[in-house]
Structures are given as structure tokens and as C-alpha cells.
Write a protein that holds these residues in place. Sequence first.
Motif, PDB file in Angstrom:
ATOM      1  N   ALA A 173       0.853  -1.186   0.000  1.00 30.34           N
ATOM      2  CA  ALA A 173       0.000   0.000   0.000  1.00 30.34           C
ATOM      3  C   ALA A 173       0.890   1.236   0.000  1.00 30.34           C
ATOM      4  N   VAL A 174       0.511   2.240  -0.784  1.00 29.74           N
ATOM      5  CA  VAL A 174       1.251   3.513  -0.765  1.00 29.74           C
ATOM      6  C   VAL A 174       0.297   4.691  -0.757  1.00 29.74           C
ATOM      7  N   ALA A 175       0.730   5.776  -0.130  1.00 32.57           N
ATOM      8  CA  ALA A 175       0.001   7.051  -0.160  1.00 32.57           C
ATOM      9  C   ALA A 175       1.057   8.117  -0.412  1.00 32.57           C
ATOM     10  N   PHE A 176       0.893   8.905  -1.474  1.00 32.91           N
ATOM     11  CA  PHE A 176       1.929   9.896  -1.804  1.00 32.91           C
ATOM     12  C   PHE A 176       1.313  11.126  -2.454  1.00 32.91           C
ATOM     13  N   ARG A 177       2.103  12.212  -2.469  1.00 32.09           N
ATOM     14  CA  ARG A 177       1.631  13.473  -3.056  1.00 32.09           C
ATOM     15  C   ARG A 177       2.706  14.022  -3.981  1.00 32.09           C
ATOM     16  N   ILE A 178       2.252  14.590  -5.070  1.00 30.26           N
ATOM     17  CA  ILE A 178       3.171  15.170  -6.050  1.00 30.26           C
ATOM     18  C   ILE A 178       2.757  16.616  -6.294  1.00 30.26           C
ATOM     19  N   GLU A 179       3.749  17.529  -6.201  1.00 34.30           N
ATOM     20  CA  GLU A 179       3.463  18.936  -6.486  1.00 34.30           C
ATOM     21  C   GLU A 179       4.395  19.350  -7.605  1.00 34.30           C
ATOM     22  N   GLY A 180       3.848  19.921  -8.653  1.00 34.88           N
ATOM     23  CA  GLY A 180       4.657  20.082  -9.847  1.00 34.88           C
ATOM     24  C   GLY A 180       4.976  18.673 -10.298  1.00 34.88           C
ATOM     25  N   GLU A 181       6.240  18.337 -10.368  1.00 38.57           N
ATOM     26  CA  GLU A 181       6.557  16.933 -10.661  1.00 38.57           C
ATOM     27  C   GLU A 181       7.286  16.293  -9.496  1.00 38.57           C
ATOM     28  N   VAL A 182       7.334  17.033  -8.385  1.00 38.25           N
ATOM     29  CA  VAL A 182       8.159  16.601  -7.267  1.00 38.25           C
ATOM     30  C   VAL A 182       7.315  15.892  -6.202  1.00 38.25           C
ATOM     31  N   VAL A 183       7.843  14.798  -5.704  1.00 40.17           N
ATOM     32  CA  VAL A 183       7.147  14.048  -4.654  1.00 40.17           C
ATOM     33  C   VAL A 183       7.319  14.801  -3.332  1.00 40.17           C
ATOM     34  N   ILE A 184       6.215  15.226  -2.729  1.00 38.50           N
ATOM     35  CA  ILE A 184       6.323  15.999  -1.487  1.00 38.50           C
ATOM     36  C   ILE A 184       5.894  15.199  -0.259  1.00 38.50           C
ATOM     37  N   ALA A 185       5.344  14.010  -0.459  1.00 35.69           N
ATOM     38  CA  ALA A 185       5.017  13.130   0.667  1.00 35.69           C
ATOM     39  C   ALA A 185       4.919  11.713   0.141  1.00 35.69           C
ATOM     40  N   LEU A 201      11.390  11.052  -1.978  1.00 37.19           N
ATOM     41  CA  LEU A 201      10.914  12.329  -1.436  1.00 37.19           C
ATOM     42  C   LEU A 201      11.787  13.485  -1.938  1.00 37.19           C
ATOM     43  N   GLY A 202      11.129  14.548  -2.397  1.00 36.54           N
ATOM     44  CA  GLY A 202      11.864  15.717  -2.885  1.00 36.54           C
ATOM     45  C   GLY A 202      12.448  15.528  -4.281  1.00 36.54           C
ATOM     46  N   ARG A 203      12.161  14.385  -4.915  1.00 32.18           N
ATOM     47  CA  ARG A 203      12.699  14.101  -6.250  1.00 32.18           C
ATOM     48  C   ARG A 203      11.620  14.292  -7.305  1.00 32.18           C
ATOM     49  N   ARG A 204      12.065  14.488  -8.540  1.00 28.62           N
ATOM     50  CA  ARG A 204      11.114  14.494  -9.652  1.00 28.62           C
ATOM     51  C   ARG A 204      10.657  13.064  -9.897  1.00 28.62           C
ATOM     52  N   CYS A 205       9.372  12.919 -10.091  1.00 35.48           N
ATOM     53  CA  CYS A 205       8.774  11.585 -10.153  1.00 35.48           C
ATOM     54  C   CYS A 205       8.859  11.024 -11.572  1.00 35.48           C
ATOM     55  N   THR A 206      10.071  10.798 -12.050  1.00 29.99           N
ATOM     56  CA  THR A 206      10.252  10.251 -13.403  1.00 29.99           C
ATOM     57  C   THR A 206      10.184   8.720 -13.352  1.00 29.99           C
ATOM     58  N   PRO A 207       9.929   8.081 -14.491  1.00 30.19           N
ATOM     59  CA  PRO A 207       9.908   6.606 -14.514  1.00 30.19           C
ATOM     60  C   PRO A 207      11.230   6.017 -14.020  1.00 30.19           C
TER      61      PRO A 207
END
Lengths: 154, 275
Positions: B192-204, B227-233
Motif C-alpha cells: 500500500a502507498v500514499a503519496f503526493r506530487i506537487e509540480g513533478e516533485v514528490v512531497i510526501a 521524497l523531494g525528487r522528480r517523479c520520473t519513470p
Amino acid sequence: MIQFRLNGEAVSVDAHPMARLLSVLRRDLRLTGTKEGCGEGECGACSVVVDGKVVNSCLIPMSQIDGTEVLTIEGSGHANIQDHFLAEGGTQCGICTPGMIMATRAFLEDAEATGAAIDEDSVRAALAGNLCRCTGYGKIVAAVLAAARTEGDA
Amino acid sequence: MKFDKPRSLGEALSILADAELEPHLLAGGTDLLVEIDTGRTAPPHVVDIWGIPELHGIQREAEGVRIGSLTTCTELYRDARTPDILRDAAWEVGAEQIRNRATIGGNLGTASPAADLTPVLFALGATVRLCARRGDRDLSARQFITGYRSNALRPSELIHSVWIPDRPDDERRAFRKVGTRRAQSISKLVVAVAFRIEGEVVIACRGGAGSVAPRTIDLPVLTREILGRRCTPERIAHAARMSAALDCAPVDDVRSTALYRREVFARVLVDLLSR
Ligand SMILES: Cc1cc2nc3c(=O)[nH]c(=O)nc-3n(C[C@H](O)[C@H](O)[C@H](O)COP(=O)(O)OP(=O)(O)OC[C@H]3O[C@@H](n4cnc5c(N)ncnc54)[C@H](O)[C@@H]3O)c2cc1C
Ligand code: FES
Ligand code: FES
């Protein structure tokens, strides 16, 4: 004394609170329609309906039956389902059949109350806890769908 | 065997506080009755808490939802207040007969590494409330599970409820159970995962997983790598590999091999994070 309603009639039994409902039904009350397969919650042969919900009677202690309403295959109200199991060939050796019928009854009554869809997928999901070694399930599903179409006019 | 059936929370806590033999709590019984029938457990004292009204049901609170420990999987998946991934997990537990009885408190109580609800509680940052006559305490679900089939519960305590904080609007959540068939199978693994992306960056990002270690685990390496990274493949693939290598500690058992579990875990993680 543990008191409850069984197939519409008040009963009281002198049983240990941790005795399994399945054993009390079969041994003390001599209602042997409910079958024992695995005794561990896996096969559904022991399915009965307690307060409208299908459960495995091999996993229910008598202390949790006090004051409830229990329905077993010996009760009334599922003759229509039984007829369709016969007509469609949904029963062969029959060991799974009482559990299948009780799970079907709970499913159809619940679907009626909530307006949930009755289709092949939902029937298969509803009966996923009932194992059958004979029929291959296809005829059981057909029987449930046929029973659903005629429920009410029975 | 000594047996008690308290009718209120207060009565139950008194019985536990005064108990001399090690008391064993009975909720829906889907784990305990199997343990007793197979002779794996012979409890000297059983306390049946099923009839305690205070422990049933789901309530909205100011900043979250509180779920009574006796809430069943059927009640969980049918209730719109249950967070989506917890509903998904509850639907995958056993079959209807089991779901009608299996409780969220029992899932935590058994603390099985294969439990399906517990990893979701980790991902959602849930808190477990424990009650005793002496007072209550709140532990994160993560702290509550202490090892293989062991938890932080003291003999005088019971699990009162689980609290889940309200979800941010932009949160993405995903759950996957891999088993041998759709119903009634113990999971080969669950994630299970719960995450948030702002712009393209993972913020949680918070995760939980089952059957990939001797206990339910959280995924600190995954969080660190993403965390804090761009969410690229590429980043997702890398983080998933790292998490499979370092967060997981799978074993070979009757249901699967360690190698299979690590491989499938990484793939499932990539899939869940790429949605
Ligand atoms: C056929 C079958 C299929 C199953 N499939 C799944 C599955 O797919 N996924 C899954 O996760 N599990 C599965 N299980 C396991 C089981 O159903 C779950 O772990 C369930 O959540 C246990 O809840 P219960 O209320 O029945 O627990 P119980 O058996 O009543 O209790 C379990 C343990 O927790 C303790 N406990 C219970 N409630 C509390 C409380 N309030 N406070 C403190 N301690 C407590 C008890 O003392 C006991 O040690 C399955 C079991 C069976 C028999
Ligand atoms: S005998 Fe109860 S489920 Fe198999
Ligand atoms: S009819 Fe024989 S097991 Fe189903």
C-alpha cells in the motif's frame, strides 16, 4: 443457558460458551443439514445465516449466538433457491449444497435490501468462500441467477 | 478454561486489570478459533469482547475518522467514510463469511506478517488507541507492530480503535494484494502507498507492505529515495529496486520464495507509483 432463535423458533441450549455453533447444531440439536468440511473457515460447507449475515458456523463460538437469529438449511424461505439448484444441476454429491444455499440466500436478501447488482461477477464473489469439488461452479452460478430472476414469485 | 463476556468497555477493562491467568481476547474469532481448534493455542482465560457496543462502528472526528476495533471487513468496505485503500484491502480479506466476522482489531491483534489491513494502516499513518483501566495510550500502527506475530499490547489492555487522519485532496493512494486466487487466499505479498506530487516533485510518501518480511513493514528506503525528487519513470524504478533490496526481508515459505517476492514487490511498487 444460551438462548436464540433458530429457523424462527426460540431455543435454549446448555452449551459451553466456546463450543462451536456447528457442533451444537449437529450434535446437540441434531440438525445435520449443516456440513463440516475443513473446520477452519476455508470451505464454507458449514455456512449458516446469523442476523442476516452468512458466517462459517465452525468459527462461531456459542457465546456470540446468544440473542441472535440463526437460519440453517432446515429452515424455510429458501425453497425457491433449492428448486433452481435442482433444476440447473447445481448439486451433485451435495456436501457443499447447504452452505451454497445459505450463502446464496444471504446474498440475494442483501442485494434486495441494498439494490446491489446481481450478475455473474457478483454471484461468484458472493460464493467465493464456498468450495465445490463436483460441479465446476458454472451450474451453481446459473442456479443462483435463475433463482434471482424468480425471487419474489416463489 | 475461564470465560468472561463483558457487556461494556468498563467491565472489560476491569476483568483485564484483575485477571490472574493470561487473558485472551476474542473478537470475531476468525484467527483465534482456528488457533484453538488446531491446538496451537489453549488459552486459560477467554474474554469475549464481541458484545461491547463502544468498540463497534466508524465515526467522523474533527481531523480524521475513528474506527472501532470490532468493525468488520464487511462494515469497512461498505462505509464511505473508510479511506479508499482500506476499503480495497477489506474487500480482499477472505470471503464473505470471513469478512462478516474478521475485525480490524483482530487483524492488528494477530500481527501476522501476511495481514492485509495492517500495511494499509501503515501507509495511511494510522494511530492505534489502547485502553486499560489505568488509562489510554495512542501508538502509531508502525510502533504497535513489534515483530513476527507480536505487538505492543499489554495483558491489561485492549485495542479500542484505530484513528486515520483526513486525507489531503491531492494525495494519491494505491493498494495491491498478490495471492494465488481472488478469494480466501493468504497474500503472497501486499503493498500500500500514499503519496503526493506537487509540480513533478514528490512531497510526501508513505508505504506499508505485508508478506515481504517476518512482520508488516513500512518502507523508509522508498520514502528516502523518492521524497523531494522528480517523479520520473527512472526515479520510480530506482526507488522501487532500492526498497525491494533494503526495506524487504522476505523468506521462502509454502506460499512463495524470497526471490519471487522481492521481484514482484518491486514491480508492484512501480505500478502503484506510476498511476
Ligand atoms: C479462511 C480464512 C481466510 C482469511 N483470510 C485473510 C485475508 O485474506 N487477509 C487477512 O488479513 N486475514 C485473513 N484471515 C485472518 C483473519 O480473518 C484476520 O486476521 C482478522 O482480521 C482477525 O480478526 P478477528 O476479529 O476474527 O480476530 P480474533 O480471532 O477474534 O482475534 C485475533 C487476535 O487478536 C486479538 N484481538 C482481537 N481483538 C482485539 C482487541 N480489540 N484488542 C486486543 N486484542 C485483540 C485476539 O486476542 C487474538 O489474539 C483469514 C482467516 C481465515 C480463517
Ligand atoms: S467447515 Fe467451516 S468453513 Fe469448512
Ligand atoms: S456438489 Fe459435491 S462438492 Fe459441490
